[in-house]
Design an enzyme around this catalytic site. Structure first.
Site, PDB file in Angstrom:
ATOM      1  N   TYR A 119       4.071   2.228  -9.441  1.00  0.00           N
ATOM      2  CA  TYR A 119       4.616   1.844 -10.335  1.00  0.00           C
ATOM      3  C   TYR A 119       4.643   2.164 -11.695  1.00  0.00           C
ATOM      4  CZ  TYR A 119       6.895  -1.733  -6.359  1.00  0.00           C
ATOM      5  OH  TYR A 119       7.085  -1.396  -4.813  1.00  0.00           O
ATOM      6  N   LYS A 160      -4.226   1.916   3.331  1.00  0.00           N
ATOM      7  CA  LYS A 160      -3.639   2.834   4.265  1.00  0.00           C
ATOM      8  C   LYS A 160      -4.519   4.115   3.904  1.00  0.00           C
ATOM      9  CE  LYS A 160      -0.193   4.432   6.500  1.00  0.00           C
ATOM     10  NZ  LYS A 160       0.028   3.937   8.226  1.00  0.00           N
ATOM     11  N   ASP A 168       1.031  -1.136   7.360  1.00  0.00           N
ATOM     12  CA  ASP A 168       2.161  -0.836   8.477  1.00  0.00           C
ATOM     13  C   ASP A 168       0.934  -2.036   9.124  1.00  0.00           C
ATOM     14  OD1 ASP A 168      -0.290   0.401   8.928  1.00  0.00           O
ATOM     15  OD2 ASP A 168       1.094   2.071   9.841  1.00  0.00           O
ATOM     16  N   ASP A 207       3.846  -6.371  -3.750  1.00  0.00           N
ATOM     17  CA  ASP A 207       5.456  -6.347  -3.291  1.00  0.00           C
ATOM     18  C   ASP A 207       6.403  -6.046  -2.401  1.00  0.00           C
ATOM     19  OD1 ASP A 207       8.020  -6.580  -4.964  1.00  0.00           O
ATOM     20  OD2 ASP A 207       7.963  -4.093  -5.554  1.00  0.00           O
ATOM     21  N   ASP A 232       6.974 -10.165   0.253  1.00  0.00           N
ATOM     22  CA  ASP A 232       8.508 -10.728   0.439  1.00  0.00           C
ATOM     23  C   ASP A 232       9.102 -10.288   2.179  1.00  0.00           C
ATOM     24  OD1 ASP A 232       9.685 -10.757  -2.130  1.00  0.00           O
ATOM     25  OD2 ASP A 232      11.133  -9.213  -1.843  1.00  0.00           O
TER      26      ASP A 232
END
Ligand code: NAD
Length: 356
Positions: free
Chosen positions: A139, A189, A222, A246, A250
């Site tokens: 970001y 990852k 994942d 992020d 959620d």
């Protein structure tokens, strides 16, 4: 202890007022001196001063031990120029306070477990904390908007982390785990990304050298996304970067069953900021029916992480549990056989429970 209050817009005003009543009760019980400084942020600040984040707000926040924020935004300000939008103030204050660490606890309370989209036997018992890096990664890396490169439309965003950035967020996660069940799951990852391989190497090294009393495991993002819905109760602290955090935070938040119950904290090396995870709920603002418990539980986090008072934090959390156990609910959680109460009645009930 000095606390800057930023009620903001919409239901922010009502829920912060309820949380202040609860903080006053805790101050009385534990004989603490709390001093409040109320300031403007968001749309109300824009209306009053022409900017959503006035200098006075930043100055007050920097001079305080902690900040309690309600929420900002609403349709009234949907058409103001982009850099004056209420939500801009959130990024501005996080930057001004150097808040690089976001803490989002998610606990499935037995009183609302039936509202979880997961089967009750999967959701029950979930009690985890997501520690998300907040000021680095993709970001904030180099952005290249879509443009023609060698005749092909191309865009890119760079995921960049430095060792000090990883070390400081990992430290927050290990320290938080020591106050909880003592387990960190680091999410990356590393099978694909160089930034993730460095992340994993640093976290592993820190566990060995500084936090050998904390259990550490690693998940690919994942797999973590799957495990969160398969068996959320397996997690204690989830440590992850900005973009994965992020998304996962959620995902985790809906498992709890209600948006009105979840608190959050944003920490740096100075003043910390505490806020519920929901927005300003313009559809119910001013009606006195908003659920203040997410804000009240944010105040509990403030006592734990900024004011170093675990007993006060626990007293608030226990009081919330007691009030739920007695069957009191704001309308968002009300059901037959339960006692429906307003925002400020909920504040009175939690405060009274603390002073019992
Ligand atoms: P929202 O979280 O404000 O509301 C979503 C739904 O949940 C609404 O139906 C609302 O009534 C309900 N809800 C939210 N909090 C509740 C509570 N405490 N008690 C009972 N019901 C509650 O999200 P939205 O509608 O997408 O956004 C409204 C405004 O809030 C927008 O301007 C948005 O930009 C802003 N926003 C601010 C923040 C923040 O200040 N941190 C976060 C998200 C959205």
């Amino acid at each position: 202890m000095r606390i800057t209050l930023l009620p903001g817009d919409g239901i922010g005003v009502e829920i912060v007022a309820a949380a202040v009543e609860v903080m006053d009760a805790v101050a009385k019980k534990f004989n603490l001196a709390l001093e409040y400084d109320k300031q403007l942020i968001g749309g109300c600040a824009y209306d009053a001063t022409g900017t959503p984040l006035p200098e006075a707000t930043v100055t007050s926040a920097k001079a305080s031990d902690a900040v309690l924020l309600g929420a900002v935004g609403g349709p009234k300000w949907d058409n103001v120029e982009p850099d004056k939008r209420p939500e801009k103030a959130l990024l501005g204050i996080r930057k001004a306070l150097g808040l690089y660490c976001n803490l989002r606890p998610m606990k499935v309370s037995k009183y609302v477990a039936h509202l979880s989209p997961l089967k009750i036997e999967r959701a029950a018992g979930a009690d985890l904390l997501i520690v998300r890096e907040l000021t680095g990664g993709i970001y904030f890396g180099e952005h290249n908007e879509a443009a023609m490169v060698n005749g092909v439309e191309t865009a890119s965003d760079v995921e960049l982390y430095t060792r000090p950035e990883v070390e400081r967020i990992a430290r927050k996660a290990f320290e938080a785990a020591k106050k909880r069940k003592g387990k960190v799951t680091s999410v990356d990852k590393a099978n694909v990304l160089g930034s993730s391989r460095m992340w994993r190497k640093i976290v592993t090294q820190m566990q060995k050298e500084e936090f050998s009393d904390v259990e550490l495991n690693h998940f690919y993002v994942d797999n973590c996304a799957m495990q969160l819905v398969l068996n959320p109760a397996q997690f204690d602290v989830i440590l992850t970067n900005n973009i994965f955090g992020d998304i996962l935070s959620d995902e985790a938040s809906v498992i709890a069953g209600s948006i009105g119950l979840l608190p959050s904290a944003s920490l740096g090396d100075g003043t910390g900021m505490y806020e519920p995870i929901h927005g300003s709920a313009p559809d119910i603002a001013g009606l006195g029916i908003a659920n203040p418990l997410g804000t009240i539980l944010s105040a509990a986090m403030m006592f734990r992480y900024s004011l170093n008072n675990d007993a006060a934090a626990q007293a608030i959390e226990d009081a919330v549990d007691k009030v739920m156990e007695k069957g009191y609910r704001t309308p968002d959680l009300a059901a037959e056989g339960l006692q429906k109460v307003s925002t400020c009645e909920m504040g009175h009930l939690v405060a009274a429970e603390i002073l019992q």
